[in-house]
Design an enzyme around this catalytic site. Sequence first.
Site, short mmCIF file in Angstrom:
data_model
loop_
_atom_site.label_atom_id
_atom_site.label_comp_id
_atom_site.label_asym_id
_atom_site.label_seq_id
_atom_site.Cartn_x
_atom_site.Cartn_y
_atom_site.Cartn_z
N ALA A 314 0.86 -1.18 0.00
CA ALA A 314 0.00 0.00 0.00
C ALA A 314 0.90 1.23 0.00
O ALA A 314 2.08 1.15 0.35
CB ALA A 314 -0.91 0.01 1.22
N LYS A 315 0.35 2.34 -0.41
CA LYS A 315 1.11 3.58 -0.39
C LYS A 315 0.14 4.74 -0.45
O LYS A 315 -0.94 4.65 -1.04
CB LYS A 315 2.06 3.66 -1.59
CG LYS A 315 3.29 4.52 -1.34
CD LYS A 315 4.28 3.79 -0.43
CE LYS A 315 5.57 4.58 -0.25
NZ LYS A 315 6.52 3.87 0.62
#
Length: 586
Positions: A314-315
């Site tokens: 995720a980011k």
Amino acid sequence: MRTEPGNPPGEVDVDDLTERLSEATRLWDDDFRLVLERKLDDEHQAKLLYQRYSGALSETYKDEHTPYEAVKDVAKLELLDEPGQLVMHVYRRRQDESDIRFKVYRYGEPMLLSAVLPVLHSLGVRVTDERPYEMHRADGTIYLYDFGLQLPADSRPIADVRPHLENAFSATWRGEAEVDGFNTLVIKAGLTWREVVVLRAYAKYLRQAGTVFSHDYMESTLLQYPAIASKLVALFAARFDPRLPLSEESRAVQSKELIAAVYSPRFEGVHLRFGAVARGGLRWSDRREDFRTEILGLVKAQMVKNAVIVPTGAKGGFVLKQLPGDRDEAVECYRLFISALLDVTDNLDGGKILAPADVVRHDPDDPYLVVAADKGTATFSDIANEISVKYGFWLGDAFASGGSAGYDHKRMGITAKGAWESVKRHFRELGVDTQTTDFTVVGVGDMSGDVFGNGMLLSRHIRLVAAFDHRHIFIDPTPDPVASYEERQRLFDLPRSSWDDYDRSIISAGGGVYPRTAKSIQLTSEAKAALGIPAALTSLTPNELMHAILAAPVDLFWNGGIGTYVKATSESHADVGDKANDYLRV
């Protein structure tokens, strides 16, 4: 005018004029008192207001307003009691739709016309005249600005949009909405300023998604077809407004009939998660034009990096729009970003899923959300955990790793250490031991960064010839491995350091630190030799010099920054998907 004996013919008698003006003022004040008494039906309250305002209203104001108009203004003035507070009044004069007046009342602080006009113009109106007044009340000065407005020919009747227009001006003036042509939809489509924000956000996201249409084109199209703009807002409400008592089936039906996301004027943010259980950092990005592309590239890398830790990556990231580079603003926007994420995230209570309040969900239960520190947010984890605890989120102060009670990513250097194993492997295949043999390096990043900083400390035999980040270009043509290692260690330990903090006395002959804002950089013979730059060149622009650094004849390129700086000859820059670095890429 009468003249006294001895006065030249035609000359005004000043005493007589003063007497007449005083009489006119007394008559106006008497009428003002009578209108107050008639309107209030309370003699005591009328007397108090008369005493408060009869002397506060200037002679110019009294010349240009009837006592009846003044009483209407007093009703607005009585709402002002805090410095900087605004009150507005839009009205139609003499039942004439073409004669619209807009009054703005401000307590304690004047307004600059140069600041007001862009806000009014963004609402689609033309200012025909402006009359300023000052009212010196006992508790402070009130500034009244009376504007004449000309509305667009196809605008809605002023009675229908008056509250929307007043609220839109107030919100835009306070910075809660942007100053652009979308605001005109307030009077053309009868939308509230918050509904206009929905359409503006659509346009922003479409631009980030790669649409061929410009912001101005989408703006002008919606202004040309305000009915469609209204339907788009209605579609958004049908899909997402939790106040509508609709079942999922009813929402789908209503949405289908109408067819026949985090955004703010202070910042914009995005969070991408590629699976039900995933982790990744939130960064303070400086790439406003394509930060979503930046985050997409990062999350793809995170997918690989996290494979041995959690199932997927995720980011997230945010950009500042009003005060770029301001840390205090970044902290406040980070708080808003974290709060917005938790506002729409499911929670857990004793193993039971709790849906967020006032949110319409179109996806399954999903309570997993964690964040980590990243570029620019290394010290923000405690802030995120504080918000998590306040929200009663099930992870509590475990929501954001890297805080005072968690792991220090930079100090542990997990990512850099993992990448360095690949470096050692590649060099080993070339017959070189990076831990015992000197080798040359160029790179992207600086010593305050997690990946770059940790990586450049993983061997005492690194000879860092050149590097650049978003602020500076660093060149050390023939570095001393021992001295330069110690200096890199010092910068790594120095909070929020940059290449500009590097001790110049340690840099070898012909080197230096140069700002990327320079128009050109003079080249030394030593720098040209180290970077493979033709001897005939005497200077390069910062972009040209960084391009040369990427192609320098060294042993290792260490990319500890963000961006794709190398592509295949068969690829176009568009294929790479990193627009911000198209001019540097080799």
